[in-house]
Design a protein around this motif. Structure first.
Motif, PDB file in Angstrom:
ATOM      1  N   TRP A 148      53.655  43.744  46.202  1.00 45.90           N
ATOM      2  CA  TRP A 148      53.936  45.026  45.548  1.00 45.90           C
ATOM      3  C   TRP A 148      54.953  45.868  46.307  1.00 45.90           C
ATOM      4  N   LEU A 181      63.595  50.477  40.035  1.00 42.97           N
ATOM      5  CA  LEU A 181      62.899  49.216  40.283  1.00 42.97           C
ATOM      6  C   LEU A 181      63.183  48.730  41.698  1.00 42.97           C
ATOM      7  N   TRP A 195      65.265  50.922  34.353  1.00 38.78           N
ATOM      8  CA  TRP A 195      64.587  51.650  35.423  1.00 38.78           C
ATOM      9  C   TRP A 195      65.562  52.577  36.145  1.00 38.78           C
ATOM     10  N   VAL A 238      53.908  56.331  36.158  1.00 39.02           N
ATOM     11  CA  VAL A 238      55.286  56.332  35.645  1.00 39.02           C
ATOM     12  C   VAL A 238      55.544  57.597  34.833  1.00 39.02           C
ATOM     13  N   LEU A 255      55.785  48.296  29.831  1.00 36.39           N
ATOM     14  CA  LEU A 255      56.116  48.799  31.168  1.00 36.39           C
ATOM     15  C   LEU A 255      55.715  47.789  32.251  1.00 36.39           C
ATOM     16  N   PHE A 256      54.452  47.419  32.246  1.00 37.49           N
ATOM     17  CA  PHE A 256      53.920  46.490  33.236  1.00 37.49           C
ATOM     18  C   PHE A 256      53.022  45.475  32.538  1.00 37.49           C
ATOM     19  N   VAL A 310      59.103  49.660  43.169  1.00 37.79           N
ATOM     20  CA  VAL A 310      58.691  50.642  42.172  1.00 37.79           C
ATOM     21  C   VAL A 310      57.240  51.068  42.407  1.00 37.79           C
ATOM     22  N   ALA A 368      56.433  44.717  37.005  1.00 35.93           N
ATOM     23  CA  ALA A 368      57.198  45.611  36.142  1.00 35.93           C
ATOM     24  C   ALA A 368      58.119  44.805  35.230  1.00 35.93           C
ATOM     25  N   ASN A 369      58.380  45.346  34.062  1.00 31.38           N
ATOM     26  CA  ASN A 369      59.275  44.727  33.090  1.00 31.38           C
ATOM     27  C   ASN A 369      60.725  44.972  33.491  1.00 31.38           C
ATOM     28  N   ALA A 396      58.055  41.976  39.760  1.00 34.82           N
ATOM     29  CA  ALA A 396      58.732  42.185  38.481  1.00 34.82           C
ATOM     30  C   ALA A 396      58.839  40.862  37.751  1.00 34.82           C
ATOM     31  N   TYR A 444      50.101  42.673  39.319  1.00 33.57           N
ATOM     32  CA  TYR A 444      50.874  43.205  38.193  1.00 33.57           C
ATOM     33  C   TYR A 444      52.364  43.141  38.495  1.00 33.57           C
TER      34      TYR A 444
END
Length: 343
Positions: free
Chosen positions: A223, A75, A185, A62, A203-204, A90, A179-180, A234, A177
């Motif tokens: 992903w 995003l 974004w 990032v 962030l993640f 993302v 993303a927030n 997300a 994982y």
């Protein structure tokens, strides 16, 4: 008499031998138990460290993207003029900045090549110009940088079928994982420099590859999904009202970006589910931090972690924070927003 003494002495020695043998067996059992416990702890620590490294590598991607483009990566591209040919997530956008992929999907290429099944071969080029064959599209590849070793909900699944916005079916691989969704974004650097934002903003964080709720079908964390969907990688993300027809994310998001934090963190937490226009309702979960282990059911609306110590999250300053399973909602959501209180 001597014979009796000798017999008694023999019995005594035999008894002592049995006691000694029992003690030896007990000591060996204790040592085995301690060794097993130590092995489990070492493995757990190693998995947690590997997870931290993955999160840091993603965050570094990032930062690299921001340096090159003066903004956070988008995003999702859905809803933009190019969304019919560019449906990258993302994670896919960050691919070239992570160096985790030898190839990159480019807008204008066949959309089906991005999420093709593993039965479809592609001829690709290495950096040195040599060619090789890869099966499946970019979004249908399993990358070790996207998998938490402690995430036992799956073992790097691929070929998960998902209906894409144009009505066709795409095939995707899983990720550990997310993303927030509360961050801006695609816009961050356009208004202020990255270093001007609070460094504590998340962030993640972790989200299991497969979330199996108590009722309903399993939800996959994919992903490569770059459109509004429960499967997109997300959390805390709501579907906008425009353009019309976008699917719900089914994620839980606080009614306000940063609820007022009282000294005792009291007050009712209201959340919206899935869509921006959703009616706020009381949260039916005590904390947005889930601990998912040993087949425990999972809430797909929230992030979650397999680590006993808590859920790990990487922040804008490239550091990793750990949120305990009893973290209060006010504390976690505050850390997800770009306000000075997040520090």
């Amino acid at each position: 008499m001597d014979r009796l003494r000798r017999h008694s002495l023999t019995m005594c020695r035999s008894a002592i031998s049995r006691i000694e043998l029992g003690l030896v067996v007990l000591i060996l059992a204790l040592l085995a138990g301690l060794s097993l416990t130590l092995v489990v702890k070492v493995r757990a620590t190693a998995a947690q460290t590997a997870c931290q490294n993955n999160l840091k590598q993603i965050a570094l991607g990032v930062l690299n993207f921001h340096d090159a483009n003066n903004q956070l990566p988008p995003l999702t591209n859905q809803g933009s003029a190019s969304h019919s040919t560019d449906i990258r997530s993302v994670f896919a956008t960050l691919g070239p900045y992570l160096e985790c992929s030898a190839s990159t999907y480019r807008p204008g290429e066949s959309v089906s090549s991005y999420h093709a099944p593993s039965s479809v071969p592609f001829t690709l080029q290495n950096k040195d110009g040599s060619e090789y064959t890869r099966f499946g599209g970019d979004a249908n590849q399993v990358w070790s940088a996207f998998i938490d070793p402690a995430d036992t909900t799956a073992d790097g699944l691929r070929d998960i079928p998902v209906t894409v916005p144009d009505g066709t079916v795409g095939y995707y691989a899983t990720v550990s994982y997310a993303a927030n969704g509360l961050l801006p974004w695609g816009t961050l650097g356009r208004t202020r420099k990255l270093e001007d934002w609070p460094s504590g903003a998340i962030l993640f964080t972790e989200r299991p590859q497969v979330c199996r709720p108590e009722a309903g079908d399993a939800v996959f964390n994919l992903w490569g999904v770059g459109f509004y969907s429960p499967q997109m990688p997300a959390f805390a993300l709501l579907t906008p009202t425009e353009p019309a027809g976008l699917w719900s994310t089914d994620k839980a998001v606080p009614e306000r970006l940063l609820p007022p934090i009282r000294a005792d963190h009291s007050g009712e937490m209201l959340v919206r589910i899935g869509r921006m226009e959703a009616t706020p309702q009381p949260a039916d979960f005590p904390t947005p931090v889930q601990l998912i282990r040993s087949g425990k059911s999972c809430d797909p609306r929230l992030p979650g972690s397999p680590h006993r110590g808590g859920m790990q999250a990487v922040t804008l300053d490239w550091s990793v924070r750990v949120f305990a399973p009893d973290t209060e909602p006010w504390v976690f959501w505050a850390a997800c927003t770009l306000t000075r209180e997040a520090n």
